[in-house]
Design a protein around this motif. Structure first.
Motif, PDB file in Angstrom:
ATOM      1  N   THR A  43      -5.705  86.450  99.839  1.00 60.51           N
ATOM      2  CA  THR A  43      -7.065  85.977  99.446  1.00 60.51           C
ATOM      3  C   THR A  43      -7.997  86.404 100.737  1.00 60.51           C
ATOM      4  O   THR A  43      -7.628  86.145 101.687  1.00 60.51           O
ATOM      5  N   GLN A  44      -9.043  86.769 100.201  1.00 58.13           N
ATOM      6  CA  GLN A  44     -10.099  87.289 101.312  1.00 58.13           C
ATOM      7  C   GLN A  44     -11.100  86.048 101.369  1.00 58.13           C
ATOM      8  O   GLN A  44     -11.705  85.606 100.542  1.00 58.13           O
ATOM      9  N   CYS A  79      -8.149  87.874 105.782  1.00 60.91           N
ATOM     10  CA  CYS A  79      -7.195  87.605 104.503  1.00 60.91           C
ATOM     11  C   CYS A  79      -6.263  86.761 105.092  1.00 60.91           C
ATOM     12  O   CYS A  79      -5.724  86.682 106.233  1.00 60.91           O
ATOM     13  N   VAL A  80      -5.816  85.873 104.072  1.00 62.20           N
ATOM     14  CA  VAL A  80      -4.640  85.101 104.502  1.00 62.20           C
ATOM     15  C   VAL A  80      -3.641  84.852 102.911  1.00 62.20           C
ATOM     16  O   VAL A  80      -4.068  85.749 102.115  1.00 62.20           O
ATOM     17  N   LYS A  81      -2.395  84.601 102.870  1.00 65.93           N
ATOM     18  CA  LYS A  81      -1.976  84.403 101.936  1.00 65.93           C
ATOM     19  C   LYS A  81      -2.511  83.549 100.805  1.00 65.93           C
ATOM     20  O   LYS A  81      -2.827  82.382 101.428  1.00 65.93           O
ATOM     21  N   ALA A 111      -4.996  83.691  94.349  1.00 65.68           N
ATOM     22  CA  ALA A 111      -4.601  85.021  94.836  1.00 65.68           C
ATOM     23  C   ALA A 111      -5.723  86.073  94.241  1.00 65.68           C
ATOM     24  O   ALA A 111      -6.238  85.668  93.278  1.00 65.68           O
ATOM     25  N   GLY A 112      -5.924  86.922  95.071  1.00 61.80           N
ATOM     26  CA  GLY A 112      -6.797  87.991  94.773  1.00 61.80           C
ATOM     27  C   GLY A 112      -8.265  87.712  94.539  1.00 61.80           C
ATOM     28  O   GLY A 112      -9.064  88.591  94.446  1.00 61.80           O
ATOM     29  N   CYS A 157      -6.408  93.023 105.746  1.00 65.16           N
ATOM     30  CA  CYS A 157      -6.768  92.869 104.427  1.00 65.16           C
ATOM     31  C   CYS A 157      -6.147  94.083 103.565  1.00 65.16           C
ATOM     32  O   CYS A 157      -6.318  95.252 104.187  1.00 65.16           O
ATOM     33  N   ASP A 158      -5.694  93.929 102.554  1.00 62.52           N
ATOM     34  CA  ASP A 158      -5.001  95.189 101.935  1.00 62.52           C
ATOM     35  C   ASP A 158      -5.912  95.091 100.530  1.00 62.52           C
ATOM     36  O   ASP A 158      -5.917  94.604  99.679  1.00 62.52           O
ATOM     37  N   TYR A 159      -6.952  96.317 100.634  1.00 58.00           N
ATOM     38  CA  TYR A 159      -7.884  96.612  99.640  1.00 58.00           C
ATOM     39  C   TYR A 159      -7.372  97.222  98.602  1.00 58.00           C
ATOM     40  O   TYR A 159      -6.537  98.200  98.832  1.00 58.00           O
ATOM     41  N   VAL A 160      -7.876  97.097  97.313  1.00 60.39           N
ATOM     42  CA  VAL A 160      -7.566  97.893  96.017  1.00 60.39           C
ATOM     43  C   VAL A 160      -8.942  98.324  95.635  1.00 60.39           C
ATOM     44  O   VAL A 160      -9.768  97.534  95.472  1.00 60.39           O
ATOM     45  N   GLY A 161      -8.982  99.455  95.136  1.00 59.79           N
ATOM     46  CA  GLY A 161     -10.194 100.156  94.518  1.00 59.79           C
ATOM     47  C   GLY A 161     -11.409 100.245  95.659  1.00 59.79           C
ATOM     48  O   GLY A 161     -10.874 100.059  96.872  1.00 59.79           O
ATOM     49  N   GLU A 162     -12.588 100.543  95.243  1.00 60.35           N
ATOM     50  CA  GLU A 162     -13.538 100.639  96.090  1.00 60.35           C
ATOM     51  C   GLU A 162     -14.455  99.308  96.110  1.00 60.35           C
ATOM     52  O   GLU A 162     -14.561  98.479  95.156  1.00 60.35           O
TER      53      GLU A 162
END
Length: 296
Positions: A43-44, A79-81, A111-112, A157-162
């Motif tokens: 979660t961001q 970010c956190v879990k 999540a997400g 943070c583990d980012y996905v996409g742009e």
């Protein structure tokens, strides 16, 4: 109380030290850029502070542990879990550091998701803000960088996409607008005035509605960070004034400085003249436009 789903989030205020203007300039990093989504294991949170009336830093705590110290017009991203977490912020927190123990406000973070959180006013009630409203305010803010997080539940943070493309961005060369090292309205060149008029016509042609325009001054790496921060701000304010005179409503346009923090080229060497020539791409004014494209 659900921390992030309600219209207001509770945060208590206490106190801390204040910083001089020079020190404050050194505590900020890059200007805000729209954040990308994170993967489903995280979660961001984007937490920011307006130019409020409180003096000094606001200690931000995550699960009772120190995350950052926000000055006015600063933001932090972390970010956190997913799951249950507490978040609070305190002004004038020392020496008791109440934020370490007073973690009354907790919520279940999905999540997400990315949550935008604005530090509140004297009522002690910050707000969960929509992305659109938050990013309009965040345009003029800088990343808080002078303190390291000590919150054990915070992770990279583990980012996905742009990141979403929120703004149209235009750019003007400062060397066309101003002589080297200059910034005032009286210093702007004839070609610079013509370039601004042409740009305003282009912006109005390409956007049927204009909700927000931000003018950002960028400098080269010659000189001190403090001097470059001021120069970038002064140039942005001059360009803003001329854009208003060319037809952009004053209420819709703001000025900010990135100083020397967002270079296009780096590590130029040689004489001063050679460095000035090499660093030329860094000397620019960018204009971000939040609008609706013509024909939409």
């Amino acid at each position: 109380m659900t921390l992030f789903k309600s219209s207001a989030l509770a945060v208590l205020f206490g106190g801390m030290f204040s910083l001089s203007a020079v020190q404050a300039a050194e505590t900020f990093g890059r200007s805000y850029q729209p954040v990308a989504a994170v993967n489903s294991s995280q979660t961001q949170i984007v937490f920011y502070r307006d130019a409020d009336a409180h003096a000094g830093s606001a200690h931000v705590y995550v699960d009772g542990e120190f995350q950052s110290a926000l000055l006015p017009n600063g933001f932090t991203v972390f970010c956190v879990k997913p799951g249950s977490h507490s978040l609070s912020a305190y002004v004038k927190d020392a020496p008791a550091y109440a934020g370490k123990s007073a973690q009354s406000f907790r919520g279940n973070l999905e999540a997400g998701r990315t949550y935008f959180v604005k530090m509140g006013d004297e009522s002690g009630m910050p707000m969960a803000v929509t992305r659109a409203d938050a990013e309009k305010a965040l345009q003029s803010m800088r990343l808080q960088t002078h303190m390291l997080s000590r919150a054990s539940t915070v992770e990279a943070c583990d980012y996905v996409g742009e990141a979403p493309k929120q703004y149209k961005e235009y750019s003007l060369s400062s060397d066309v607008l101003f002589p080297f090292g200059k910034s005032s309205r009286n210093n702007i060149t004839r070609d610079g005035r013509a370039s601004i008029d042409t740009l305003v016509a282009q912006i109005r042609r390409e956007n049927s509605t204009i909700r927000n325009v931000q003018v950002i001054g960028h400098t080269d790496q010659i000189g001190s960070p403090q001097a470059n921060q001021r120069l970038g701000q002064q140039r942005a304010e001059t360009v803003r004034l001329l854009m208003v005179q060319a037809g952009i409503p004053a209420r819709d346009i703001t000025a900010a400085s990135a100083g020397m923090d967002e270079p296009v080229v780096a590590e130029c060497y040689g004489s001063k003249a050679e460095k000035i020539a090499c660093y030329a791409p860094n000397r620019r004014v960018t204009i971000r436009v939040d609008g609706s494209a013509s024909g939409e």
